[in-house]
Write a protein that holds these residues in place. Structure first.
Motif, short mmCIF file in Angstrom:
data_model
loop_
_atom_site.label_atom_id
_atom_site.label_comp_id
_atom_site.label_asym_id
_atom_site.label_seq_id
_atom_site.Cartn_x
_atom_site.Cartn_y
_atom_site.Cartn_z
N ALA A 91 0.83 -1.21 0.00
CA ALA A 91 0.00 0.00 0.00
C ALA A 91 0.87 1.26 0.00
O ALA A 91 0.56 2.24 -0.68
N ALA A 92 1.97 1.23 0.76
CA ALA A 92 2.85 2.39 0.82
C ALA A 92 3.51 2.64 -0.53
O ALA A 92 3.62 3.80 -0.98
N LEU A 93 3.95 1.58 -1.19
CA LEU A 93 4.56 1.74 -2.51
C LEU A 93 3.55 2.26 -3.51
O LEU A 93 3.85 3.15 -4.33
N ALA A 94 2.33 1.74 -3.47
CA ALA A 94 1.28 2.21 -4.38
C ALA A 94 1.02 3.71 -4.19
O ALA A 94 0.91 4.47 -5.16
N ASP A 95 0.93 4.15 -2.94
CA ASP A 95 0.72 5.57 -2.66
C ASP A 95 1.88 6.42 -3.19
O ASP A 95 1.68 7.48 -3.79
N GLY A 96 3.10 5.96 -2.95
CA GLY A 96 4.26 6.71 -3.41
C GLY A 96 4.33 6.81 -4.92
O GLY A 96 4.63 7.87 -5.48
N LEU A 97 4.05 5.71 -5.58
CA LEU A 97 4.05 5.71 -7.04
C LEU A 97 2.96 6.63 -7.59
O LEU A 97 3.15 7.34 -8.58
N ALA A 98 1.81 6.61 -6.92
CA ALA A 98 0.70 7.46 -7.37
C ALA A 98 1.06 8.93 -7.25
O ALA A 98 0.77 9.74 -8.15
N LEU A 99 1.72 9.31 -6.16
CA LEU A 99 2.12 10.70 -5.99
C LEU A 99 3.14 11.10 -7.05
O LEU A 99 3.06 12.19 -7.64
N GLN A 100 4.07 10.22 -7.33
CA GLN A 100 5.07 10.51 -8.37
C GLN A 100 4.40 10.63 -9.72
O GLN A 100 4.76 11.49 -10.54
N ARG A 101 3.39 9.80 -9.99
CA ARG A 101 2.68 9.87 -11.27
C ARG A 101 1.96 11.20 -11.43
O ARG A 101 1.96 11.80 -12.50
N LEU A 102 1.33 11.64 -10.35
CA LEU A 102 0.60 12.91 -10.42
C LEU A 102 1.55 14.09 -10.64
O LEU A 102 1.25 15.00 -11.40
N ARG A 103 2.69 14.06 -9.96
CA ARG A 103 3.65 15.17 -10.08
C ARG A 103 4.52 15.03 -11.32
O ARG A 103 5.06 16.01 -11.81
N GLN A 104 4.68 13.79 -11.80
CA GLN A 104 5.55 13.51 -12.95
C GLN A 104 6.95 14.07 -12.73
O GLN A 104 7.55 14.69 -13.63
N ALA A 105 7.44 13.85 -11.51
CA ALA A 105 8.79 14.32 -11.16
C ALA A 105 9.48 13.24 -10.32
O ALA A 105 9.29 13.21 -9.11
N PRO A 106 10.27 12.38 -10.95
CA PRO A 106 10.48 12.27 -12.40
C PRO A 106 9.28 11.62 -13.09
O PRO A 106 8.42 11.04 -12.43
N PRO A 107 9.21 11.69 -14.41
CA PRO A 107 8.10 11.10 -15.15
C PRO A 107 7.92 9.61 -14.83
O PRO A 107 8.91 8.89 -14.69
N LEU A 108 6.67 9.19 -14.71
CA LEU A 108 6.38 7.79 -14.39
C LEU A 108 5.18 7.32 -15.23
O LEU A 108 4.04 7.62 -14.89
N PRO A 109 5.43 6.59 -16.31
CA PRO A 109 4.32 6.07 -17.12
C PRO A 109 3.51 5.02 -16.35
O PRO A 109 4.01 4.43 -15.38
N THR A 110 2.31 4.79 -16.79
CA THR A 110 1.42 3.81 -16.15
C THR A 110 2.07 2.44 -16.07
O THR A 110 2.06 1.79 -15.01
N GLU A 111 2.63 1.98 -17.17
CA GLU A 111 3.22 0.64 -17.18
C GLU A 111 4.40 0.54 -16.23
O GLU A 111 4.63 -0.51 -15.62
N ALA A 112 5.15 1.62 -16.07
CA ALA A 112 6.28 1.60 -15.15
C ALA A 112 5.79 1.50 -13.71
O ALA A 112 6.38 0.79 -12.88
N ALA A 113 4.71 2.20 -13.39
CA ALA A 113 4.15 2.12 -12.03
C ALA A 113 3.70 0.69 -11.73
O ALA A 113 3.99 0.15 -10.65
N ARG A 114 3.03 0.07 -12.69
CA ARG A 114 2.62 -1.32 -12.50
C ARG A 114 3.84 -2.23 -12.33
O ARG A 114 3.84 -3.13 -11.49
N ARG A 115 4.86 -1.97 -13.11
CA ARG A 115 6.04 -2.83 -13.08
C ARG A 115 6.71 -2.83 -11.70
O ARG A 115 7.19 -3.86 -11.23
N HIS A 116 6.73 -1.68 -11.05
CA HIS A 116 7.32 -1.61 -9.72
C HIS A 116 6.54 -2.48 -8.73
O HIS A 116 7.13 -3.16 -7.87
N LEU A 117 5.23 -2.46 -8.83
CA LEU A 117 4.42 -3.28 -7.93
C LEU A 117 4.55 -4.76 -8.27
O LEU A 117 4.61 -5.61 -7.36
N TYR A 118 4.59 -5.08 -9.55
CA TYR A 118 4.82 -6.48 -9.94
C TYR A 118 6.16 -6.98 -9.39
O TYR A 118 6.27 -8.13 -8.96
#
Length: 219
Positions: free
Chosen positions: A181-208
């Motif tokens: 849950a903590a990783l999902a929240d962190g990835l979501a915040l990075q995705r919203l800020r795009q700093a650094p850029p985080l594509p959808t597939e990359a966010a999924r890949r980190h959780l996988y």
């Protein structure tokens, strides 16, 4: 019976119908509150709660500002209820999808895919507004704690199910749920800020990757 007599006997019946209708005024009040809250949800999703005022809510709901202030003590009350409504709907849909999965491993994959799609930035914007609202309201903060507990329980149950089915090996599913849950929240915040850029597939890949490393197949 004459025509005038018939009219006189008809009048009391009309009055009784009017009274019966007025006795139902309680239900429209709740319906009106719900419509106002529903109208506020897309406003918060698009703009964030800080940028939504009572006039915005009234316009979206198609009612007057006075109607909003009659049913709610403040615009913050409307926005708080709208955030809760959205969050509960979102996680209920995730839970239903996970429950339909043929295995715990599939359920966890479904959660990951659902958390990061081309449309979920809208949800995450609402989620962080929901998060910050707890700083202003202790009752709201308690609701958030209950939501997190439920979310962690959902993840834990899928891991436990996967372990029973022989797909996962995990000594502490509850501990894993916290990290997931903590990783999902962190990835979501990075995705919203795009700093650094985080594509959808990359966010999924980190959780996988987290699942792959920590939930090694039993045996």
């Amino acid at each position: 019976m004459t025509s005038s007599s018939a009219d006189r006997t008809a009048r009391p019946k009309a009055a009784r119908r009017a009274v019966a209708a007025s006795a139902r005024t309680r239900q429209p009040t709740e319906v009106r509150r719900r419509l106002i809250v529903e109208a506020a949800v897309p406003l918060i999703v698009e703009r964030g709660s800080a940028a939504v005022g009572v006039r915005d809510v009234a316009a979206a709901a198609g009612v007057s500002v006075g109607t909003v202030t009659y049913h709610f003590e403040s615009v913050q009350e409307v926005l708080s209820e709208a955030m809760v409504l959205h969050i509960e709907r979102y996680y209920a849909a995730l839970s239903e999808a996970a429950a339909r999965a043929t295995s715990g491993a599939e359920g966890l994959r479904l959660l990951i895919d659902a958390l990061f799609t081309d449309d979920t930035d809208r949800h995450w914007r609402m989620w962080f507004d929901y998060w910050h609202a707890g700083d202003r309201d202790q009752a709201f903060a308690r609701g958030q704690a209950a939501r997190y507990e439920s979310w962690h329980g959902e993840i834990r149950s899928l891991v436990e199910r996967g372990a029973d089915e022989g797909d996962f090996g995990c000594a502490d599913p509850a501990d894993f749920a916290v990290r997931f849950a903590a990783l999902a929240d962190g990835l979501a915040l990075q995705r919203l800020r795009q700093a650094p850029p985080l594509p959808t597939e990359a966010a999924r890949r980190h959780l996988y990757r987290l699942v792959e490393v920590e939930l090694k197949a039993a045996g």
